[in-house]
Design a protein around this motif. Structure first.
Motif, PDB file in Angstrom:
ATOM      1  N   PHE A 102     -17.426  15.483 -10.905  1.00  0.00           N
ATOM      2  CA  PHE A 102     -17.626  14.274 -10.112  1.00  0.00           C
ATOM      3  C   PHE A 102     -17.999  14.660  -8.688  1.00  0.00           C
ATOM      4  CE2 PHE A 102     -13.186  15.345  -9.731  1.00  0.00           C
ATOM      5  CZ  PHE A 102     -12.844  15.050  -8.427  1.00  0.00           C
ATOM      6  N   GLN A 103     -18.469  13.684  -7.898  1.00  0.00           N
ATOM      7  CA  GLN A 103     -19.150  13.990  -6.645  1.00  0.00           C
ATOM      8  C   GLN A 103     -18.341  14.843  -5.676  1.00  0.00           C
ATOM      9  OE1 GLN A 103     -19.582  10.977  -3.659  1.00  0.00           O
ATOM     10  NE2 GLN A 103     -21.690  11.539  -3.216  1.00  0.00           N
ATOM     11  N   THR A 104     -17.107  14.446  -5.391  1.00  0.00           N
ATOM     12  CA  THR A 104     -16.332  15.166  -4.378  1.00  0.00           C
ATOM     13  C   THR A 104     -16.089  16.613  -4.790  1.00  0.00           C
ATOM     14  OG1 THR A 104     -15.203  13.063  -3.967  1.00  0.00           O
ATOM     15  CG2 THR A 104     -14.339  14.987  -2.851  1.00  0.00           C
ATOM     16  N   ASP A 130      -3.692  18.423  -6.394  1.00  0.00           N
ATOM     17  CA  ASP A 130      -3.472  17.026  -6.031  1.00  0.00           C
ATOM     18  C   ASP A 130      -4.223  16.763  -4.736  1.00  0.00           C
ATOM     19  OD1 ASP A 130      -1.849  16.502  -8.213  1.00  0.00           O
ATOM     20  OD2 ASP A 130      -0.042  17.124  -7.163  1.00  0.00           O
ATOM     21  N   ASP A 131      -5.083  15.765  -4.738  1.00  0.00           N
ATOM     22  CA  ASP A 131      -5.927  15.473  -3.581  1.00  0.00           C
ATOM     23  C   ASP A 131      -5.483  14.148  -2.969  1.00  0.00           C
ATOM     24  OD1 ASP A 131      -7.989  15.503  -1.760  1.00  0.00           O
ATOM     25  OD2 ASP A 131      -9.449  14.661  -3.147  1.00  0.00           O
ATOM     26  N   PRO A 132      -4.837  14.168  -1.798  1.00  0.00           N
ATOM     27  CA  PRO A 132      -4.354  12.919  -1.200  1.00  0.00           C
ATOM     28  C   PRO A 132      -5.492  11.948  -0.881  1.00  0.00           C
ATOM     29  CG  PRO A 132      -3.335  14.808  -0.152  1.00  0.00           C
ATOM     30  CD  PRO A 132      -4.438  15.343  -1.012  1.00  0.00           C
ATOM     31  N   LEU A 133      -5.250  10.676  -1.131  1.00  0.00           N
ATOM     32  CA  LEU A 133      -6.148   9.593  -0.738  1.00  0.00           C
ATOM     33  C   LEU A 133      -5.551   8.909   0.486  1.00  0.00           C
ATOM     34  CD1 LEU A 133      -6.906   8.299  -4.278  1.00  0.00           C
ATOM     35  CD2 LEU A 133      -8.695   8.567  -2.571  1.00  0.00           C
ATOM     36  N   ARG A 134      -6.431   8.535   1.410  1.00  0.00           N
ATOM     37  CA  ARG A 134      -5.966   7.908   2.640  1.00  0.00           C
ATOM     38  C   ARG A 134      -6.828   6.696   2.967  1.00  0.00           C
ATOM     39  NH1 ARG A 134      -2.479  11.951   4.361  1.00  0.00           N
ATOM     40  NH2 ARG A 134      -3.141  14.044   3.759  1.00  0.00           N
ATOM     41  N   ASP A 157     -20.977   6.714  -4.489  1.00  0.00           N
ATOM     42  CA  ASP A 157     -21.225   7.761  -3.497  1.00  0.00           C
ATOM     43  C   ASP A 157     -20.189   7.669  -2.377  1.00  0.00           C
ATOM     44  OD1 ASP A 157     -22.146   9.523  -1.595  1.00  0.00           O
ATOM     45  OD2 ASP A 157     -24.230   8.876  -1.717  1.00  0.00           O
ATOM     46  N   LEU A 158     -19.236   8.594  -2.371  1.00  0.00           N
ATOM     47  CA  LEU A 158     -18.186   8.559  -1.356  1.00  0.00           C
ATOM     48  C   LEU A 158     -18.708   8.895   0.031  1.00  0.00           C
ATOM     49  CD1 LEU A 158     -15.023  10.036  -3.089  1.00  0.00           C
ATOM     50  CD2 LEU A 158     -15.699   7.660  -2.768  1.00  0.00           C
ATOM     51  N   LEU A 159     -19.836   9.571   0.124  1.00  0.00           N
ATOM     52  CA  LEU A 159     -20.423   9.821   1.435  1.00  0.00           C
ATOM     53  C   LEU A 159     -20.929   8.522   2.063  1.00  0.00           C
ATOM     54  CD1 LEU A 159     -22.340  13.170   0.834  1.00  0.00           C
ATOM     55  CD2 LEU A 159     -20.035  12.808   1.759  1.00  0.00           C
ATOM     56  N   LEU A 160     -21.384   7.595   1.216  1.00  0.00           N
ATOM     57  CA  LEU A 160     -21.743   6.273   1.720  1.00  0.00           C
ATOM     58  C   LEU A 160     -20.494   5.523   2.172  1.00  0.00           C
ATOM     59  CD1 LEU A 160     -23.709   3.967   2.256  1.00  0.00           C
ATOM     60  CD2 LEU A 160     -23.512   3.323  -0.155  1.00  0.00           C
ATOM     61  N   HIS A 161     -19.405   5.627   1.413  1.00  0.00           N
ATOM     62  CA  HIS A 161     -18.135   5.022   1.827  1.00  0.00           C
ATOM     63  C   HIS A 161     -17.748   5.534   3.217  1.00  0.00           C
ATOM     64  CE1 HIS A 161     -16.517   3.893  -2.433  1.00  0.00           C
ATOM     65  NE2 HIS A 161     -17.846   3.941  -2.426  1.00  0.00           N
ATOM     66  N   LEU A 162     -17.849   6.857   3.389  1.00  0.00           N
ATOM     67  CA  LEU A 162     -17.495   7.457   4.670  1.00  0.00           C
ATOM     68  C   LEU A 162     -18.394   6.930   5.789  1.00  0.00           C
ATOM     69  CD1 LEU A 162     -16.174   9.499   6.562  1.00  0.00           C
ATOM     70  CD2 LEU A 162     -17.685  11.262   5.607  1.00  0.00           C
ATOM     71  N   PHE A 177     -11.092   3.820   1.023  1.00  0.00           N
ATOM     72  CA  PHE A 177     -10.093   4.801   0.617  1.00  0.00           C
ATOM     73  C   PHE A 177     -10.836   6.118   0.398  1.00  0.00           C
ATOM     74  CE2 PHE A 177      -8.235   0.786  -1.105  1.00  0.00           C
ATOM     75  CZ  PHE A 177      -7.110   0.752  -0.288  1.00  0.00           C
ATOM     76  N   LEU A 178     -10.453   7.163   1.124  1.00  0.00           N
ATOM     77  CA  LEU A 178     -11.158   8.435   1.052  1.00  0.00           C
ATOM     78  C   LEU A 178     -10.204   9.568   0.686  1.00  0.00           C
ATOM     79  CD1 LEU A 178     -13.426   8.200   4.238  1.00  0.00           C
ATOM     80  CD2 LEU A 178     -14.096   7.800   1.854  1.00  0.00           C
ATOM     81  N   PRO A 179     -10.634  10.475  -0.194  1.00  0.00           N
ATOM     82  CA  PRO A 179      -9.815  11.647  -0.529  1.00  0.00           C
ATOM     83  C   PRO A 179      -9.976  12.733   0.526  1.00  0.00           C
ATOM     84  CG  PRO A 179     -11.853  11.705  -1.777  1.00  0.00           C
ATOM     85  CD  PRO A 179     -11.875  10.415  -0.991  1.00  0.00           C
ATOM     86  N   ASP A 180      -8.966  13.573   0.658  1.00  0.00           N
ATOM     87  CA  ASP A 180      -9.031  14.653   1.634  1.00  0.00           C
ATOM     88  C   ASP A 180     -10.166  15.630   1.347  1.00  0.00           C
ATOM     89  OD1 ASP A 180      -6.929  13.592   2.990  1.00  0.00           O
ATOM     90  OD2 ASP A 180      -5.535  15.236   2.642  1.00  0.00           O
ATOM     91  N   LEU A 181     -10.519  15.807   0.085  1.00  0.00           N
ATOM     92  CA  LEU A 181     -11.581  16.747  -0.253  1.00  0.00           C
ATOM     93  C   LEU A 181     -12.916  16.384   0.379  1.00  0.00           C
ATOM     94  CD1 LEU A 181     -11.227  17.790  -4.024  1.00  0.00           C
ATOM     95  CD2 LEU A 181     -11.040  19.231  -1.991  1.00  0.00           C
TER      96      LEU A 181
END
Length: 300
Positions: free
Chosen positions: A99-101, A168-172, A230-235, A246-250
């Motif tokens: 997956f993307q991240t 484990d990848d924290p989500l924030r 696309d989480l980069l778009l979320h960012l 909601f973004l993961p630390d990765l």
């Protein structure tokens, strides 16, 4: 003796559902696949397919034949693994889906480790969401899948797959407003964004279900104006103040965050990343080398 190639076509039909899907996956024409399966019916001496509307489905006898085909293919994979083990260096092609991240963070480090340790091994990587990738793994389109799970929303795993925990990848919570505009506690910060636009993954995804449930538990229905895998778009939308996310630390890949972040309510902020491998067929050295490299990339 039944023709192994035709048996594999029948197995592909079992997993992919339609003649068109089998043809597309194997670069054949649908008519060619149909002809090959008709010849297999003649070899076996029983009907293997029956029409259901415009599609076909396997008969009970075909299901029996597919089960035996799976066993034969697993035995052949075991032979392939044994031959690979006997060699001093790894060669061939290893097919990985992520997956993307993970593709942005873990995979490049994994590739560097594999290139150094096994320069003759060709690694083919496809970015794909876990729901599709795990089904493709079962169909033998991939040798290894890097997948993810959200708290309380485990990803369905097709039978016959093994999994191993990576990290484990924290989500924030990514704030689209100055931190002073929200409360201090995790729940207060989340509720303060109830009237703000949100960016989330598309409807039907595990990530969307998890995120929507989290907002509802905080007492509001999120105003989802932006949808993307696309989480980069979320960012980017959060950075520009257009949406909460909601973004993961990765996603930071070791770099300092570019948006203000808040912890999520207790028990809600961890995403588990897993590797899933095909069960049976022995322990292929290339798959094991890739898993070892992923563990190192994940800091394990």
């Amino acid at each position: 003796m039944f023709d192994l190639h035709r048996l594999r076509l029948l197995r592909e039909l079992k997993h992919r559902g339609t003649l068109a899907a089998v043809a597309a996956a194997l670069s054949y024409s649908p008519s060619s696949v149909s002809q090959q399966l008709s010849q297999l019916e003649s070899e076996v001496g029983v009907r293997l397919l029956e029409p259901v509307g415009r599609r076909v489905r396997l008969t009970p006898q075909a299901e029996i034949l597919v089960a035996h085909t799976e066993a034969v293919m697993e035995r052949l994979e075991r032979a392939e693994a044994d031959i690979a083990t006997s060699l001093t260096d790894l060669t061939g092609t290893l097919r990985v889906a992520a997956f993307q991240t993970a593709a942005l963070t873990l995979v490049p480090a994994m590739l560097g480790l594999l290139r150094e340790a096994h320069p003759r091994l060709r690694v083919h990587v496809t970015q794909m969401e876990p729901e599709r990738a795990l089904l493709a793994l079962q169909a033998r389109d991939f040798d290894l899948v890097v997948a993810e799970e959200y708290p309380g929303h485990p990803t369905p795993r097709p039978a016959g797959l093994e999994q191993e925990h990576l990290l484990d990848d924290p989500l924030r919570l990514a704030l689209p407003v100055p931190p002073a505009a929200v409360g201090r506690g995790p729940t207060a910060a989340l509720r303060a964004l109830a009237g703000r636009p949100w960016v989330m993954e598309p409807e039907g995804s595990a990530a969307r279900h998890w995120a929507t449930t989290l907002c509802r538990d905080a007492g509001f229905e999120p105003d989802v104006r932006f949808e993307s895998t696309d989480l980069l778009l979320h960012l980017r939308l959060a950075e520009e103040g257009h949406a909460a996310a909601f973004l993961p630390d990765l996603v930071w890949n070791g770099r300092p965050p570019t948006v203000a972040l808040r912890r999520l309510p207790r028990g809600r902020g961890t995403r588990t990343i897993l590797t899933a491998v095909r069960r049976g067929g022995g322990r292929h050295p290339a798959v094991e080398a890739c898993r070892d490299a992923l563990r190192q990339a994940a800091g394990g």
